[in-house]
Design an enzyme around this catalytic site. Structure first.
Site, PDB file in Angstrom:
ATOM      1  N   ASP A  68     -31.066   0.637  29.057  1.00  0.00           N
ATOM      2  CA  ASP A  68     -31.460  -0.814  28.833  1.00  0.00           C
ATOM      3  C   ASP A  68     -32.713  -1.351  29.118  1.00  0.00           C
ATOM      4  O   ASP A  68     -32.883  -0.973  30.528  1.00  0.00           O
ATOM      5  CB  ASP A  68     -30.249  -1.876  28.841  1.00  0.00           C
ATOM      6  CG  ASP A  68     -29.784  -2.080  30.119  1.00  0.00           C
ATOM      7  OD1 ASP A  68     -29.870  -1.055  31.065  1.00  0.00           O
ATOM      8  OD2 ASP A  68     -29.545  -3.264  30.545  1.00  0.00           O
ATOM      9  N   GLU A 133     -27.617  -2.747  32.933  1.00  0.00           N
ATOM     10  CA  GLU A 133     -28.167  -3.018  34.205  1.00  0.00           C
ATOM     11  C   GLU A 133     -29.099  -4.369  34.215  1.00  0.00           C
ATOM     12  O   GLU A 133     -29.082  -5.065  35.259  1.00  0.00           O
ATOM     13  CB  GLU A 133     -29.012  -1.784  34.701  1.00  0.00           C
ATOM     14  CG  GLU A 133     -29.213  -1.758  36.366  1.00  0.00           C
ATOM     15  CD  GLU A 133     -30.294  -2.733  36.501  1.00  0.00           C
ATOM     16  OE1 GLU A 133     -30.581  -2.952  37.878  1.00  0.00           O
ATOM     17  OE2 GLU A 133     -31.225  -3.046  35.558  1.00  0.00           O
TER      18      GLU A 133
END
Length: 377
Positions: A68, A133
């Site tokens: 991500d 994250e």
């Protein structure tokens, strides 16, 4: 075009804004399965995670990272489209080039090269990849680690691909991180007219001396691995919008970045003593984002430092500076953890970029580390 560059561009084209993965992990899994990895797609809540492992014996060396990326911001301010990788003057531009699709691409190529040269390598290789994250980090790495712990699958060494470098790749690696403790404080007062302060109780006036005391406090002196603990106020909000009204409450957001010289419990207790001594009427919500951790010189640090020297010819600095990373979820299991990745100067910024040549170097460093730790007997 090198394979590392090709893989990085492939990942950047996938607009995986947190918590979306946009097919990055499936793309990785297909390549890893061809190398003999067993891949598990672990979805928790709205987050996709990938756990891949080659081998059954120890030691287990894991590459950890995230697919991500943060939002792009105003795309009109980008020189080139954020999800259309572009090379200009030796730099690769695009969201995630440094944080951290470049690292993931380097990991993939390093593993491909290492397995090709060492098909019967000792121990096991793992990849722990999340799409959580850059977000709340509650359904990502921490949940995968819990799953591994429940089945007693122990990580011995972990390289997190966070962008650790400052000026050139490998000049800095993170062998630990400070803890992060956040507080949301609401101080209660009595709303009233500014012309009649004796009929009101100004929460801003009440809290200001307490915050000044906390800001000037020496919490510890740090140690050989960590700087002194820092208290920072990030937001103060109060008022009704009118200039002639004493507010009824004041909200404050603050954060401790703390060393191993003090515990979260001690920080909480000392802070609350200050608020009580200043006779505040308050509510306080604490959030512990991560405990401090350190990996001292040993097999992993020595292997990574030597690999950087082998590939780049430079010595590396060990550091615990910067924010938190998913290493904070892995280190408590007993694993040795370091962070090594590209230059961090443009992460999260408009026109994020990284030097093309350094992506190839990073892959070679990862590969050399694999050779040092898991090469054929």
């Amino acid at each position: 075009m090198s394979r590392v560059l090709e893989y990085t561009c492939e990942l950047i084209r996938r607009a995986s804004v947190t918590p979306e993965d946009a097919g990055c992990q499936q793309w990785m899994a297909e390549k890893l399965e061809a190398l003999g990895f067993k891949c598990e797609h672990l979805r928790f809540g709205d987050v996709d995670n990938l756990w891949a492992r080659r081998g059954e014996k120890g030691p287990l060396l894991v590459f950890a990272g995230h697919t991500d990326v943060v939002p792009t911001g105003d795309e009109k301010k980008w020189t080139s489209a954020p999800f259309s990788p572009e090379i200009r003057d030796g730099m690769l531009y695009g969201r995630g080039t440094a944080d951290m699709k470049g690292s993931i691409a380097a990991m993939m190529v390093a593993i491909e090269e290492f397995v090709g040269a060492h098909p019967e390598h000792t121990g096991s290789i793992g990849l722990l990849i999340t799409a959580d994250e850059e977000g709340p980090a509650i359904n990502g790495t921490i949940k995968v680690v819990e799953t591994l712990e429940q089945r007693n699958e122990k990580i011995d060494y972990c390289i997190v691909g966070e962008p650790s470098s400052t000026n050139v790749v490998g000049d800095v690696i993170k062998n630990g991180r400070r803890g992060s403790l956040g507080g949301r404080l609401r101080v209660k007062g009595i709303q009233g007219h500014v012309a009649y302060p004796h009929l009101a109780d100004n929460p801003i006036h009440r809290v200001a001396p307490a915050l000044a005391e906390l800001a000037s406090e020496t919490w510890d002196n740090g140690n050989a691995f960590f700087p002194a603990t820092s208290f920072q106020i990030s937001n103060i909000n109060s008022g009704t919008g009118a200039t002639n009204v004493i507010p009824g409450d004041c909200d404050v957001i603050f954060n401790f970045r703390f060393s191993t010289e003090v515990t979260a419990a001690q920080l909480k207790a000392r802070t609350e003593v200050v608020f009580t001594e200043h006779q505040l009427d308050y509510e306080l919500e604490w959030t512990l984002s991560g405990q401090p951790f350190i990996t001292e010189r040993g097999a992993l640090v020595d292997a990574v430092v030597a690999a950087i020297k082998d590939i780049t010819g430079r010595d590396t600095e060990l550091s615990t500076a910067g924010g938190t990373s998913d290493g904070r979820f892995i280190a408590p299991t007993g694993a040795q953890v370091i962070e090594l990745g590209p230059i961090n100067a443009t992460i999260h910024k408009i026109d994020e970029h990284t030097p093309v040549a350094e992506l190839d170097q990073l892959a070679l460093i990862y590969q050399r580390t694999l050779q040092r730790l898991l090469g054929d007997v």
